[in-house]
Design a protein around this motif. Structure first.
Motif: not given
Length: 66
Positions: A22-26
């Motif tokens: 899960i990556v927070i922020g693109s």
């Protein structure tokens, strides 16, 4: 216009119920990390607090999926 789903009145891909990362922020770092993981076969979920530019997704018309 909505994102296709097999579930009625649900937008998105319901086949993706588990993720490897899960990556927070693109932003610059998040998008590169998500790309690198996905390019190596990982299932990646990117969470973004910014506006969603899919027409009708944030404020669907009456009778449209939510």
């Amino acid at each position: 216009m909505g994102i296709p789903s097999r579930e009625p009145n649900v937008l998105g891909n319901t086949d993706l119920s588990a993720f490897d990362a899960i990556v927070i922020g693109s932003g610059a770092g998040g998008s590169v990390a998500a790309y690198a993981l996905a390019a190596n076969g990982r299932k990646v979920l990117v969470l973004e607090a910014g506006d969603n530019y899919v027409p009708g997704l944030d404020d669907p018309a009456p009778g449209q999926p939510v």
